[in-house]
Scaffold this active site. Structure first.
Site, PDB file in Angstrom:
ATOM      1  N   ASP A  87      63.881 -20.563  48.966  1.00  0.00           N
ATOM      2  CA  ASP A  87      63.405 -21.701  49.746  1.00  0.00           C
ATOM      3  C   ASP A  87      61.939 -21.482  50.144  1.00  0.00           C
ATOM      4  O   ASP A  87      61.483 -20.331  50.248  1.00  0.00           O
ATOM      5  CB  ASP A  87      64.242 -21.862  51.016  1.00  0.00           C
ATOM      6  CG  ASP A  87      65.644 -22.372  50.730  1.00  0.00           C
ATOM      7  OD1 ASP A  87      65.846 -22.954  49.647  1.00  0.00           O
ATOM      8  OD2 ASP A  87      66.526 -22.193  51.586  1.00  0.00           O
ATOM      9  N   TYR A 118      68.936  -9.411  51.088  1.00  0.00           N
ATOM     10  CA  TYR A 118      68.038 -10.135  51.979  1.00  0.00           C
ATOM     11  C   TYR A 118      67.980  -9.463  53.341  1.00  0.00           C
ATOM     12  O   TYR A 118      68.947  -8.839  53.789  1.00  0.00           O
ATOM     13  CB  TYR A 118      68.540 -11.570  52.202  1.00  0.00           C
ATOM     14  CG  TYR A 118      68.660 -12.423  50.960  1.00  0.00           C
ATOM     15  CD1 TYR A 118      67.605 -13.249  50.564  1.00  0.00           C
ATOM     16  CD2 TYR A 118      69.834 -12.412  50.197  1.00  0.00           C
ATOM     17  CE1 TYR A 118      67.726 -14.042  49.430  1.00  0.00           C
ATOM     18  CE2 TYR A 118      69.950 -13.204  49.065  1.00  0.00           C
ATOM     19  CZ  TYR A 118      68.893 -14.018  48.679  1.00  0.00           C
ATOM     20  OH  TYR A 118      69.005 -14.795  47.560  1.00  0.00           O
ATOM     21  N   ASP A 123      68.528 -23.864  59.080  1.00  0.00           N
ATOM     22  CA  ASP A 123      67.423 -22.944  59.350  1.00  0.00           C
ATOM     23  C   ASP A 123      66.461 -23.615  60.333  1.00  0.00           C
ATOM     24  O   ASP A 123      66.618 -24.793  60.666  1.00  0.00           O
ATOM     25  CB  ASP A 123      66.710 -22.493  58.060  1.00  0.00           C
ATOM     26  CG  ASP A 123      66.080 -23.652  57.297  1.00  0.00           C
ATOM     27  OD1 ASP A 123      65.506 -24.562  57.930  1.00  0.00           O
ATOM     28  OD2 ASP A 123      66.139 -23.646  56.052  1.00  0.00           O
ATOM     29  N   ARG A 157      71.451 -18.970  54.906  1.00  0.00           N
ATOM     30  CA  ARG A 157      71.386 -19.846  56.088  1.00  0.00           C
ATOM     31  C   ARG A 157      72.762 -20.377  56.464  1.00  0.00           C
ATOM     32  O   ARG A 157      73.047 -20.588  57.646  1.00  0.00           O
ATOM     33  CB  ARG A 157      70.378 -20.978  55.891  1.00  0.00           C
ATOM     34  CG  ARG A 157      70.503 -21.784  54.642  1.00  0.00           C
ATOM     35  CD  ARG A 157      69.186 -22.534  54.403  1.00  0.00           C
ATOM     36  NE  ARG A 157      69.078 -22.988  53.033  1.00  0.00           N
ATOM     37  CZ  ARG A 157      69.328 -24.226  52.640  1.00  0.00           C
ATOM     38  NH1 ARG A 157      69.716 -25.135  53.518  1.00  0.00           N
ATOM     39  NH2 ARG A 157      69.176 -24.563  51.383  1.00  0.00           N
TER      40      ARG A 157
END
Length: 288
Positions: free
Chosen positions: A39, A67, A81, A173
């Site tokens: 993203d 991540y 988010d 997310r």
């Protein structure tokens, strides 16, 4: 002609396709693709495939990823988010120990419902296109696996830093949103940095500025993507000709598995699978 893999440390605010477009200009190569979308708000490891190496994109997309994500409790947004519109706010009476305990519930194989703000297609339409029109549709859960989930730090009264290693298709997310629901106060993702993809880490990564300055010298060979597979060097003209023609070759006694196949001049030819003494190409990487 440029061929190989660039591991880019994607900057915040860029789409993955923005990065590819920039690299097409720098390297003067039209055939460029990435191995796993990030993203715009996210940073970190973005494998980019150049020239002949674009044939390997599918193998990068299917691999595990890691991540480091910021979790902000007490806030629920429409995008899951902090870039989205705030839908709910709640008081946060959750300790670091509460968050750590909740993480264990999300480990292992599970079903995850993709967010509305995602590129998943339903009926030929991307979900985010429908979401932007104020529409919400039923989404089928996707099978994912979260292999590791760790609380790294508490950075504020309602802010936490998580490390997650997961399978293809996992939305971090959505994980943050679901963690917030499990903790009873709601949650959203406040930051995201990908630290590993397709076996490459931030140690392998270069910035776009690095590529602008150093160009093709930063390209990794295509076979570096398959470093976990053993090497098989062909020693006979007959074997190499058959492989280059896409034909299987017989190798009695070779253990079953996936191999990196190299020609007599040590050129990387293909990724192949051995089964019952027969070696069959999975994907060829030599030029025409």
């Amino acid at each position: 002609m440029a061929n190989g893999i660039l591991i880019i440390d994607k900057p915040q605010g860029w789409t993955s396709m923005d990065v590819c477009a920039k690299l097409r200009g720098i390297l003067q190569e039209r055939r460029i693709g990435h191995g796993g979308t990030l993203d715009p708000m996210a940073t970190g490891v973005l494998p980019v495939f150049v020239g002949q190496a674009t044939r390997a994109v599918e193998f990068a997309e299917n691999g595990e990823k890691e991540y480091v994500a910021g979790l902000r409790l007490g806030v629920v947004t429409n995008t899951q988010d902090i870039t989205g519109d705030v839908l709910e706010t709640h008081p946060v009476q959750v300790s670091r120990e509460d968050v750590a305990a909740a993480l264990s519930r999300f480990l292992g194989p599970q079903e995850q419902i993709p967010p509305m703000y995602s590129a998943v297609k339903i009926g030929g339409k991307k979900l985010y296109e429908l979401a932007r029109k104020g529409q919400e549709v039923a989404r089928k859960p996707r099978h994912i696996t979260i292999l590791e989930l760790e609380l790294l730090d508490q950075t504020g009264p309602a802010d936490f830093l998580l490390r997650c290693r997961c399978s293809k298709g996992t939305y971090i997310r959505t994980l943050c949103h679901d963690l917030g629901q499990a903790l009873g106060c709601g949650g959203t993702m406040s930051s995201l940095r990908r630290t590993m993809a397709a076996g490459f880490t931030l140690k392998d990564a270069a910035t776009l500025e690095d590529v602008q300055a150093q160009g093709e010298s930063l390209l990794l060979p295509t076979d570096s993507l398959f470093a976990d597979s053993p090497i098989l060097l062909l020693k006979q003209d007959r074997e190499e000709k058959r492989v280059r023609c896409g034909n299987p070759i017989t190798m009695p006694g070779i253990p079953d598995g996936t191999y990196r196949i190299y020609g007599q001049d040590q050129t990387f030819l293909c990724l192949s699978r051995a089964e019952n003494g027969t070696l069959t190409s999975i994907k060829n990487f030599f030029g025409a």
